[in-house]
Design a protein around this motif. Structure first.
Motif, short mmCIF file in Angstrom:
data_model
loop_
_atom_site.label_atom_id
_atom_site.label_comp_id
_atom_site.label_asym_id
_atom_site.label_seq_id
_atom_site.Cartn_x
_atom_site.Cartn_y
_atom_site.Cartn_z
N UNK A 1 46.23 31.81 51.98
CA UNK A 1 47.54 31.19 51.40
C UNK A 1 48.01 29.83 51.89
N UNK A 2 47.68 30.02 52.92
CA UNK A 2 49.09 28.77 53.43
C UNK A 2 47.64 27.38 52.94
N UNK A 3 46.87 27.83 52.26
CA UNK A 3 46.20 26.30 51.63
C UNK A 3 46.79 25.83 50.27
N UNK A 4 47.38 27.17 50.29
CA UNK A 4 47.95 26.84 48.68
C UNK A 4 47.39 27.27 47.63
N UNK A 5 46.26 27.89 48.00
CA UNK A 5 45.17 28.86 47.71
C UNK A 5 46.11 29.28 46.01
N UNK A 6 45.31 29.64 44.67
CA UNK A 6 45.51 30.17 43.45
C UNK A 6 44.64 31.80 43.99
N UNK A 7 45.36 32.78 44.68
CA UNK A 7 45.26 34.28 44.63
C UNK A 7 44.70 34.85 43.48
N UNK A 8 43.79 35.66 43.37
CA UNK A 8 44.07 36.23 42.10
C UNK A 8 42.96 38.13 42.65
N UNK A 9 43.46 38.94 42.16
CA UNK A 9 42.57 40.38 42.14
C UNK A 9 41.09 39.83 41.79
N UNK A 10 40.18 40.52 42.47
CA UNK A 10 39.17 40.82 42.06
C UNK A 10 38.44 42.29 43.16
N UNK A 11 37.75 43.11 42.21
CA UNK A 11 37.08 44.22 42.98
C UNK A 11 38.07 44.85 44.12
N UNK A 12 39.78 44.83 44.02
CA UNK A 12 40.67 45.40 44.61
C UNK A 12 40.85 44.87 45.53
N UNK A 13 40.40 43.79 45.42
CA UNK A 13 40.80 42.19 46.98
C UNK A 13 41.47 41.17 46.03
N UNK B 1 42.23 38.18 46.31
CA UNK B 1 40.83 36.29 46.54
C UNK B 1 41.39 34.89 46.15
N UNK B 2 41.08 34.78 47.20
CA UNK B 2 41.71 32.74 46.26
C UNK B 2 40.67 32.38 45.13
N UNK B 3 40.88 32.18 44.19
CA UNK B 3 40.32 31.75 43.14
C UNK B 3 39.53 29.96 43.07
N UNK B 4 41.01 29.47 43.35
CA UNK B 4 40.80 27.93 43.80
C UNK B 4 41.52 27.31 44.71
N UNK B 5 41.32 26.13 45.87
CA UNK B 5 42.58 25.41 46.32
C UNK B 5 43.24 24.46 45.76
N UNK B 6 43.17 24.78 44.22
CA UNK B 6 43.81 23.03 43.56
C UNK B 6 42.87 22.27 42.18
N UNK B 7 41.23 22.54 43.18
CA UNK B 7 40.24 22.35 41.40
C UNK B 7 39.21 22.79 41.84
N UNK B 8 38.82 23.55 41.21
CA UNK B 8 37.33 24.22 40.71
C UNK B 8 36.43 23.36 40.92
N UNK B 9 37.05 22.29 39.82
CA UNK B 9 35.58 21.44 39.84
C UNK B 9 35.05 20.62 41.07
#
Length: 356
Positions: free
Chosen positions: A13-25, A27-35
């Motif tokens: 969260x402090x790194x501005x990650x985009x968070x998303x639900x995964x298996x009940x957790x 979790x960070x989807x990416x921190x700005x650029x998946x690529x």
């Protein structure tokens, strides 16, 4: 029910990650650029919070007996300091889950998927009813994967732990840490299991050593480029290892080891499976996704996992196809039949195209 948080949630969260639900957790989807995260792993070093994985310590006089009954691979190969990848099967040969088992001086440690936690724990406990086995879920442990061609060097710089003498699927234990030369990206690196209270300090030291935080999105494109299965898409209880490009995980010797599902697999091996898991690469613009139809010379199949490959610059997929399917095919993307080709995964090795 609220989502569970790993010990590194605050760092994400402090790194501005985009968070998303995964298996009940959460979790960070990416921190700005998946690529960018994908390329960081392929080119240097990236790190993933995989603390959502289920860690189970198995001990007792019958620990090996339980694992040899339930695993298609032979956990006896997991002598202290070594790890074995395998699958748990039901009586029909369907895959309950895939897992890594680490052999320790006093028992074994198994790491299984977050999404199958309850199913796996109940399955193992049900098989262990009359055995001298103690199972302990290690909710006090965090797990960080450090992956990439420079991963082990930067890990050593951050921690002082040298893994130069560590072979693939081997591990060392240092106090309460387990450092294993395993991973899910097709790159070299380590996976570290450590006390949850020490995870933030490790994460920050790795970041200071030049390791790039990476999220679930990059993890998915990396593992698919490496031709690695995802549970629930490329494998599951409806298919066997022989239908999932995992025949190499079945240990047929010794012949007297009657693991669950062996009889079904033996029949299928003799008859040859009607469907198999193969690679598909798109020959035109578009992106293949899970569930897309594939038309081949041997009949129709379906995409199990598909992405745009950042390394190759076009779409790749794993698909369950009729045995005998080969050469050119088409993939139904929206209303169009897009030309593609069947190949043998992996798609990428050492940062370069790996298939013919």
């Amino acid at each position: 029910m609220s989502e569970r948080k790993t010990p590194l949630y605050g760092e994400h969260v402090g790194a501005d990650a985009r968070m998303a639900p995964f298996a009940g957790w959460a979790m960070p989807l990416h921190y700005g650029s998946q690529i960018a995260e994908h390329h960081a792993v392929r080119g240097a070093a990236g790190m993933f919070d995989v603390s959502h994985m289920t860690v189970i310590d198995v001990a007792g006089a019958d620990a090996l007996r339980l694992l040899r009954l339930t695993m298609a691979n032979d956990p006896a190969k997991a002598v202290p300091g070594k790890a074995v990848y395998g699958v748990l099967l039901n009586a029909d040969g369907g895959i309950i889950d895939d897992l890594i088992v680490y052999g320790r001086d006093a028992g074994y440690r198994a790491v299984v998927n977050a999404s199958t936690r309850d199913k796996v724990l109940n399955w193992l406990r049900g098989r262990a009813n009359a055995m001298d086995v103690e199972m302990r879920e290690r909710t006090d442990i965090a797990m960080v994967a450090v992956q990439g061609p420079q991963a082990r060097a930067r890990f050593a710089a951050a921690t002082g732990i040298d893994t130069d003498d560590l072979d693939s699927f081997s591990f060392l234990e240092r106090d309460a840490w387990m450092v294993a030369r395993t991973g899910y990206t097709g790159e070299d690196g380590v996976e570290v299991l450590l006390p949850a209270a020490e995870a933030v300090a490790l994460w920050r030291r790795l970041k200071a050593a030049g390791v790039t935080p990476a999220g679930l999105a990059a993890r998915d494109t990396l593992r698919l480029e490496a031709g690695l299965n995802l549970y629930g898409q490329d494998m599951g209880e409806h298919v066997t290892p022989l239908e999932s490009n995992l025949a190499w995980t079945v240990a047929w010797a010794p012949e007297d080891r009657d693991f669950i599902g062996r009889a079904t697999l033996a029949r299928q091996r003799a008859e040859k499976p009607a469907r198999v898991l193969r690679g598909v690469v798109l020959s035109a613009k578009g992106v293949m996704r899970h569930g897309y139809e594939v038309a081949t010379n041997a009949g129709d199949g379906v995409v199990t996992s598909g992405v745009f490959s950042p390394t190759l610059g076009y779409s790749i997929a794993l698909a369950r196809l009729p045995r005998g399917a080969a050469g050119d095919c088409t993939v139904k993307i929206r209303a169009a039949s897009v030309p593609a080709r069947i190949v043998r995964p992996p798609f990428v090795r050492d940062g370069k195209r790996a298939f013919q």
